[in-house]
Design an enzyme around this catalytic site. Structure first.
Site, PDB file in Angstrom:
ATOM      1  N   LYS A 183      -0.045   7.885  11.099  1.00  0.00           N
ATOM      2  CA  LYS A 183      -0.935   7.594   9.974  1.00  0.00           C
ATOM      3  C   LYS A 183      -0.110   6.826   8.945  1.00  0.00           C
ATOM      4  O   LYS A 183       0.793   7.394   8.310  1.00  0.00           O
ATOM      5  CB  LYS A 183      -1.471   8.900   9.391  1.00  0.00           C
ATOM      6  CG  LYS A 183      -2.526   8.712   8.329  1.00  0.00           C
ATOM      7  CD  LYS A 183      -3.157  10.059   7.995  1.00  0.00           C
ATOM      8  CE  LYS A 183      -4.288   9.940   7.003  1.00  0.00           C
ATOM      9  NZ  LYS A 183      -3.939   9.287   5.759  1.00  0.00           N
TER      10      LYS A 183
ATOM     11  N   ASP B 251       0.890   4.938   5.610  1.00  0.00           N
ATOM     12  CA  ASP B 251       0.530   5.250   4.229  1.00  0.00           C
ATOM     13  C   ASP B 251       0.408   3.960   3.422  1.00  0.00           C
ATOM     14  O   ASP B 251       1.372   3.477   2.840  1.00  0.00           O
ATOM     15  CB  ASP B 251       1.602   6.163   3.628  1.00  0.00           C
ATOM     16  CG  ASP B 251       1.090   6.862   2.390  1.00  0.00           C
ATOM     17  OD1 ASP B 251      -0.115   6.737   2.096  1.00  0.00           O
ATOM     18  OD2 ASP B 251       1.881   7.528   1.713  1.00  0.00           O
TER      19      ASP B 251
ATOM     20  N   ASP C   1      10.199 -22.920   8.870  1.00  0.00           N
ATOM     21  CA  ASP C   1       9.765 -23.433   7.565  1.00  0.00           C
ATOM     22  C   ASP C   1       9.566 -24.945   7.602  1.00  0.00           C
ATOM     23  O   ASP C   1       8.661 -25.473   6.960  1.00  0.00           O
ATOM     24  CB  ASP C   1      10.792 -23.075   6.484  1.00  0.00           C
ATOM     25  CG  ASP C   1      10.754 -21.592   6.171  1.00  0.00           C
ATOM     26  OD1 ASP C   1       9.766 -20.934   6.550  1.00  0.00           O
ATOM     27  OD2 ASP C   1      11.718 -21.086   5.577  1.00  0.00           O
TER      28      ASP C   1
ATOM     29  N   GLU D 270      -4.162  -0.863   8.389  1.00  0.00           N
ATOM     30  CA  GLU D 270      -3.537  -0.468   7.133  1.00  0.00           C
ATOM     31  C   GLU D 270      -2.566  -1.549   6.671  1.00  0.00           C
ATOM     32  O   GLU D 270      -1.732  -2.001   7.449  1.00  0.00           O
ATOM     33  CB  GLU D 270      -2.768   0.844   7.387  1.00  0.00           C
ATOM     34  CG  GLU D 270      -2.539   1.666   6.157  1.00  0.00           C
ATOM     35  CD  GLU D 270      -3.731   2.553   5.807  1.00  0.00           C
ATOM     36  OE1 GLU D 270      -4.807   2.430   6.443  1.00  0.00           O
ATOM     37  OE2 GLU D 270      -3.578   3.362   4.876  1.00  0.00           O
TER      38      GLU D 270
ATOM     39  N   ASP E 198      14.332 -19.149  11.098  1.00  0.00           N
ATOM     40  CA  ASP E 198      13.407 -19.200   9.966  1.00  0.00           C
ATOM     41  C   ASP E 198      13.377 -20.603   9.373  1.00  0.00           C
ATOM     42  O   ASP E 198      12.341 -21.106   8.954  1.00  0.00           O
ATOM     43  CB  ASP E 198      13.854 -18.222   8.864  1.00  0.00           C
ATOM     44  CG  ASP E 198      13.571 -16.795   9.259  1.00  0.00           C
ATOM     45  OD1 ASP E 198      13.065 -16.583  10.383  1.00  0.00           O
ATOM     46  OD2 ASP E 198      13.877 -15.889   8.453  1.00  0.00           O
TER      47      ASP E 198
ATOM     48  N   SER F 110     -13.595   7.951   6.021  1.00  0.00           N
ATOM     49  CA  SER F 110     -12.227   8.473   5.954  1.00  0.00           C
ATOM     50  C   SER F 110     -12.091   9.530   7.048  1.00  0.00           C
ATOM     51  O   SER F 110     -12.983   9.694   7.878  1.00  0.00           O
ATOM     52  CB  SER F 110     -11.939   9.038   4.572  1.00  0.00           C
ATOM     53  OG  SER F 110     -12.784  10.127   4.358  1.00  0.00           O
ATOM     54  N   LEU F 111     -10.989  10.243   7.054  1.00  0.00           N
ATOM     55  CA  LEU F 111     -10.767  11.218   8.123  1.00  0.00           C
ATOM     56  C   LEU F 111     -10.670  12.622   7.555  1.00  0.00           C
ATOM     57  O   LEU F 111     -10.194  12.812   6.438  1.00  0.00           O
ATOM     58  CB  LEU F 111      -9.451  10.907   8.839  1.00  0.00           C
ATOM     59  CG  LEU F 111      -9.395   9.616   9.651  1.00  0.00           C
ATOM     60  CD1 LEU F 111      -7.976   9.368  10.129  1.00  0.00           C
ATOM     61  CD2 LEU F 111     -10.341   9.702  10.837  1.00  0.00           C
TER      62      LEU F 111
ATOM     63  N   ARG G 271     -11.520  -1.034   1.570  1.00  0.00           N
ATOM     64  CA  ARG G 271     -12.439   0.058   1.868  1.00  0.00           C
ATOM     65  C   ARG G 271     -13.470   0.232   0.757  1.00  0.00           C
ATOM     66  O   ARG G 271     -14.636   0.491   1.018  1.00  0.00           O
ATOM     67  CB  ARG G 271     -11.629   1.345   2.056  1.00  0.00           C
ATOM     68  CG  ARG G 271     -12.492   2.532   2.336  1.00  0.00           C
ATOM     69  CD  ARG G 271     -11.680   3.699   2.830  1.00  0.00           C
ATOM     70  NE  ARG G 271     -12.571   4.768   3.159  1.00  0.00           N
ATOM     71  CZ  ARG G 271     -13.030   5.657   2.288  1.00  0.00           C
ATOM     72  NH1 ARG G 271     -12.636   5.585   1.040  1.00  0.00           N
ATOM     73  NH2 ARG G 271     -13.867   6.586   2.647  1.00  0.00           N
TER      74      ARG G 271
ATOM     75  N   CYS H  22      12.628  13.343 -31.900  1.00  0.00           N
ATOM     76  CA  CYS H  22      13.321  12.480 -30.942  1.00  0.00           C
ATOM     77  C   CYS H  22      14.795  12.884 -30.823  1.00  0.00           C
ATOM     78  O   CYS H  22      15.488  12.987 -31.841  1.00  0.00           O
ATOM     79  CB  CYS H  22      13.207  11.023 -31.388  1.00  0.00           C
ATOM     80  SG  CYS H  22      14.128   9.908 -30.331  1.00  0.00           S
TER      81      CYS H  22
ATOM     82  N   GLU I 101      13.939 -23.488  10.872  1.00  0.00           N
ATOM     83  CA  GLU I 101      13.160 -24.412  11.703  1.00  0.00           C
ATOM     84  C   GLU I 101      11.658 -24.147  11.533  1.00  0.00           C
ATOM     85  O   GLU I 101      10.851 -25.068  11.471  1.00  0.00           O
ATOM     86  CB  GLU I 101      13.551 -24.254  13.181  1.00  0.00           C
ATOM     87  CG  GLU I 101      14.946 -24.783  13.464  1.00  0.00           C
ATOM     88  CD  GLU I 101      15.497 -24.290  14.804  1.00  0.00           C
ATOM     89  OE1 GLU I 101      16.162 -25.061  15.474  1.00  0.00           O
ATOM     90  OE2 GLU I 101      15.257 -23.113  15.157  1.00  0.00           O
TER      91      GLU I 101
ATOM     92  N   LYS J  44      -7.309  10.818  17.896  1.00  0.00           N
ATOM     93  CA  LYS J  44      -8.640  10.259  18.174  1.00  0.00           C
ATOM     94  C   LYS J  44      -9.046  10.576  19.607  1.00  0.00           C
ATOM     95  O   LYS J  44      -8.198  10.668  20.487  1.00  0.00           O
ATOM     96  CB  LYS J  44      -8.606   8.727  18.015  1.00  0.00           C
ATOM     97  CG  LYS J  44      -8.136   8.265  16.657  1.00  0.00           C
ATOM     98  CD  LYS J  44      -7.978   6.753  16.579  1.00  0.00           C
ATOM     99  CE  LYS J  44      -7.472   6.374  15.187  1.00  0.00           C
ATOM    100  NZ  LYS J  44      -7.133   4.952  15.044  1.00  0.00           N
TER     101      LYS J  44
HETATM  102  S1  IVH Z   1      -8.469   5.616  11.967  1.00  0.00           S
HETATM  103  C1  IVH Z   1     -12.934   6.245  11.604  1.00  0.00           C
HETATM  104  N1  IVH Z   1      -5.885   5.379  12.323  1.00  0.00           N
HETATM  105  O1  IVH Z   1      -6.071   7.055   6.953  1.00  0.00           O
HETATM  106  C2  IVH Z   1     -11.475   6.250  11.756  1.00  0.00           C
HETATM  107  N2  IVH Z   1      -6.698   5.624  10.101  1.00  0.00           N
HETATM  108  O2  IVH Z   1      -7.506   9.405   5.821  1.00  0.00           O
HETATM  109  C3  IVH Z   1     -10.833   5.251  10.899  1.00  0.00           C
HETATM  110  N3  IVH Z   1      -4.957   5.517   8.371  1.00  0.00           N
HETATM  111  O3  IVH Z   1      -8.926   5.455   5.739  1.00  0.00           O
HETATM  112  C4  IVH Z   1      -9.454   5.533  10.562  1.00  0.00           C
HETATM  113  N4  IVH Z   1      -3.267   5.198   9.736  1.00  0.00           N
HETATM  114  O4  IVH Z   1      -6.715   4.145   5.760  1.00  0.00           O
HETATM  115  C5  IVH Z   1      -6.878   5.540  11.423  1.00  0.00           C
HETATM  116  N5  IVH Z   1      -3.623   5.088  12.772  1.00  0.00           N
HETATM  117  C6  IVH Z   1      -4.615   5.249  11.897  1.00  0.00           C
HETATM  118  C7  IVH Z   1      -4.374   5.313  10.502  1.00  0.00           C
HETATM  119  C8  IVH Z   1      -5.454   5.514   9.630  1.00  0.00           C
HETATM  120  C9  IVH Z   1      -3.634   5.319   8.467  1.00  0.00           C
HETATM  121  C10 IVH Z   1      -5.661   5.721   7.092  1.00  0.00           C
HETATM  122  C11 IVH Z   1      -6.915   4.898   6.918  1.00  0.00           C
HETATM  123  C12 IVH Z   1      -8.018   5.893   6.688  1.00  0.00           C
HETATM  124  C13 IVH Z   1      -7.256   7.089   6.217  1.00  0.00           C
HETATM  125  C14 IVH Z   1      -8.039   8.345   6.493  1.00  0.00           C
END
Ligand code: IVH
Length: 679
Positions: free
Chosen positions: A127, A129, A50, A184, A46, A95-96, A148, A417, A48, A299
């Site tokens: 996923k 967070d 920097d 994310e 680190d 979103s999903l 977003r 109190c 080097e 997916k």
């Molecule tokens: S795909 C159209 N992949 O989850 C598909 N989303 O509830 C786009 N998220 O808004 C999303 N990990 O912020 C995708 N491996 C992942 C994810 C992910 C977290 C979040 C993302 C999205 C939200 C949906």
């Protein structure tokens, strides 16, 4: 090669050498970034690393025109106040759909099978967070990072995102000229713990979980603060016209080769059973990850099939999220305590029969507030459901009424109190009760003093929580103003305070008299007036007298100050005891106004905006910026059509000059600037 890099003399460098050198440095640094973040195989220390960045910084300082948008030096951020510009997404950010059960998943699988005639493949991913982000790259360079927002348009947070070390500013390989990549931003547990510890030490409110901390960080106005917070990122979705492959999985692997952080845990699955296996594996294994995940995203791999499946108004039909259940446990509620915080907020806390939850034994949990207790109908001796959802302490989310026996008892919510007996108050808009006795209630007195001396406030050393308690018990201090009456002789008789530490305490208290006004304002502990708010107030109102005499309307005109804060300020100064404390602090010699330099001189530059570039003979760049503000003008970082002047000194950036010419922005030198203010 690395040795050569260090020995290079940069002082004697002419422009051509500096140009070649900076280009080389950028390449080398980016390669090291890649080894570190993408291959997880660092080639240098680190330290080097920097040194390399510092060398590049020095060159760019000397020759500002050599700085590029993708330079790794940009990662340190800057102090420019970036009010965020909203940008429309080229492709909406959807979103999903969420599922929580295996049967939901099977339904999804059936729908997909019908449309794809059973010939398809899934990709499973964790996923993460955090906060989703969309990055645009043009010719291999990061152009823009947008949140977003509402899915249609989001905030341009590019300056902040550039500071995240594993997001490449420049990529390598055979990439399309233009594309977007989404992912994310999150805060790893280690960064989150460090941040909250710093906030606790400084007496600031803590972030409830890494996700909130990420959201708060991305929206910070000062990118150099963002750089310090240790955010991280995974990217999971490539979009564009000329992507290398016609399936998601291969696109991600390709993006990884270009230098993007792609998770190791992306997996192709042929059947819904394999998907379920992935979920079950990660439901357990995720607990060992150094960051939070809240589910699995499933997916369809093939992009043509994705198109065929299409989207609904809110989410694609080709992907779905399976959400992990928050970890819960059931245990007996033994009793309820009421805690009084530094600000007087009352929190009911449940004492529980100890129970194992997410790896730790839980004995206490938050009950939030009276309303929540009523809604959940929680009684002593009930079997309650405890959940750990990333919050600091676990919370009670329900009662298992099937176990309720005749023993269970409703309990009274306190009206006074528990510390000082004062009648509690509750404002309509607030969920919590408060003890209004801010200067007479033990935890509030101690809390206020702890906050006052904390690092980001008055930075008084040698006075920990225990010493404060000791001084209070010995009636030496009862409020923050009393600190300035302390004498060394009063400290010496106390246990645990030796001569040297007594001297240090007194010296540190004395030194704090030089602390700038905005920190004093933060230190006195007005509710809702945090560090940033104090700064904003002081930018507009330059002294304690101006603030004390401001009415609500005047306060509301200050950036980021809403009714809640304005009313709190007025309430604070209306309190006689607070007025006395402020007066005593003033008499003790604390800074109660901003230093002369910030004071306004004239309005000659009112309505004008300046970009200052290059070096000047009579002033430094910072001095010039200050003078501009003192005369009512505004400093901006980048030239746009609405910029009034480019104030160009020697070695002013060529790119800036060209841009100013193109946008017909007037270019002036030091003498012309002097004429403007002396007119
Ligand atoms: S795909 C159209 N992949 O989850 C598909 N989303 O509830 C786009 N998220 O808004 C999303 N990990 O912020 C995708 N491996 C992942 C994810 C992910 C977290 C979040 C993302 C999205 C939200 C949906």
């Amino acid at each position: 090669m690395i040795i050569l890099v260090f020995l290079h003399k940069i002082k004697t460098m002419d422009f051509t050498d500096a140009k070649i050198r900076s280009e080389n440095l950028r390449k080398v640094i980016e390669q090291h970034n890649r080894s570190y973040y993408v291959d997880a195989n660092p080639a240098i220390s680190d330290f080097e690393y920097d040194l390399l960045v510092k060398e590049l910084e020095t060159i760019e300082k000397e020759y500002p025109e050599l700085q590029t948008a993708d330079s790794p030096t940009q990662r340190i951020g800057n102090d420019i106040n970036n009010a965020f510009v909203q940008i429309k997404h080229k492709y909406p950010m959807l979103s999903l759909g969420n599922t929580y059960t295996e049967s939901d998943l099977n339904d999804f699988d059936q729908r997909v099978r019908k449309i794809t005639e059973n010939n398809f493949e899934y990709v499973c991913e964790l996923k993460f967070d955090g906060i989703s982000i969309s990055l645009t790259y043009k010719n291999g360079i990061l152009q823009q990072a947008v949140t977003r927002g509402d899915g249609e348009k989001g905030d341009d947070v590019t300056a902040n995102i550039r500071t995240i070390r594993n997001i490449p500013l420049k990529i390598y390989g055979d990439y399309p000229d233009e594309f977007e990549i989404r992912g994310e931003i999150f805060m790893p547990h280690s960064s989150f713990e460090r941040l909250n510890k710093e906030r606790a030490d400084a007496g600031e409110t803590l972030f409830a979980n890494p996700r909130n901390a990420t959201a708060g960080t991305i929206k910070l106005q000062n990118s150099s603060q963002v750089a310090k917070r240790g955010l991280d990122c995974f990217l999971y979705y490539l979009l564009g016209e000329n992507l290398p492959h016609s399936n998601h999985y291969d696109n991600l692997q390709e993006a990884k080769k270009w230098g993007f952080p792609i998770s190791q845990n992306v997996q192709k699955c042929q059947t819904i059973q394999q998907v379920t296996d992935y979920i079950n594996y990660w439901d357990e294994a995720r607990k060992k990850l150094p960051y939070d995940t809240d589910g699995v995203v499933i997916k369809i791999n093939n992009t043509e099939q994705q198109e065929e499946l299409g989207v609904t108004a809110k989410s694609p039909r080709w992907a779905i999220a399976y959400k992990f259940k928050a970890e819960q446990a059931i245990t007996k509620l033994l009793s309820v305590d009421f805690q009084v915080g530094r600000t007087g907020a009352i929190t009911p806390v449940a004492n529980l029969q100890p129970v194992l939850l997410a790896g730790t034994t839980v004995k206490r949990a938050s009950l939030h507030n009276q309303e929540q207790i009523n809604i959940l109908d929680i009684r002593i001796s009930d079997m309650v459901i405890v959940e750990k959802g990333g919050e600091i302490i676990p919370k009670i989310v329900g009662v298992d009424k099937s176990h309720r026996t005749g023993d269970s008892k409703e309990f009274e919510y306190i009206t006074h109190c528990p510390e000082c007996g004062t009648k509690l108050e509750r404002e309509e808009s607030e969920a919590k009760h408060f003890c209004p006795n801010e200067n007479g209630c033990h935890p509030q007195i101690i809390g206020k003093i702890e906050h006052f001396i904390s690092r980001k406030a008055m930075a008084i050393d040698g006075l920990g929580a225990e010493t404060i308690e000791l001084l209070y018990k010995n009636s030496l201090i009862n409020n923050v103003a009393d600190l300035y009456d302390l004498k060394k002789e009063q400290l010496l008789p106390l246990e645990r305070i030796a001569e040297k530490s007594a001297e240090n305490i007194i010296k540190s208290i004395e030194d704090s008299k030089n602390i700038e006004f905005q920190r004093v304002l933060f230190a006195i502990g007005i509710r809702f007036v945090g560090e940033t708010t104090a700064k904003k107030i002081v930018e507009k109102l330059h002294s304690i007298d101006e603030i004390m005499s401001a009415n609500e309307e005047q306060l509301l005109q200050i950036d980021e100050i809403g009714e809640r804060i304005a009313q709190s300020i007025i309430k604070y100064f209306a309190n006689q005891k607070n007025q006395e404390i402020v007066q005593r602090l003033r008499d003790a010699g604390l800074q109660m106004k901003t230093k002369e330099v910030f004071n306004k001189i004239s309005d000659k530059l009112k309505g004008m905006s300046f970009v200052v570039s290059g070096t000047f003979t009579s002033y430094s760049r910072d001095e010039l910026k200050q003078i501009i503000e003192q005369h009512g003008g505004k400093n901006v970082s980048a030239i746009s059509a609405s910029t009034s002047y480019l104030l160009a000194g020697e070695k002013s950036g060529q790119m800036k000059i060209e841009k100013a010419n193109r946008l017909k922005v007037k270019i002036i030198d030091e003498n012309q600037f002097n004429e403007l203010i002396n007119k």
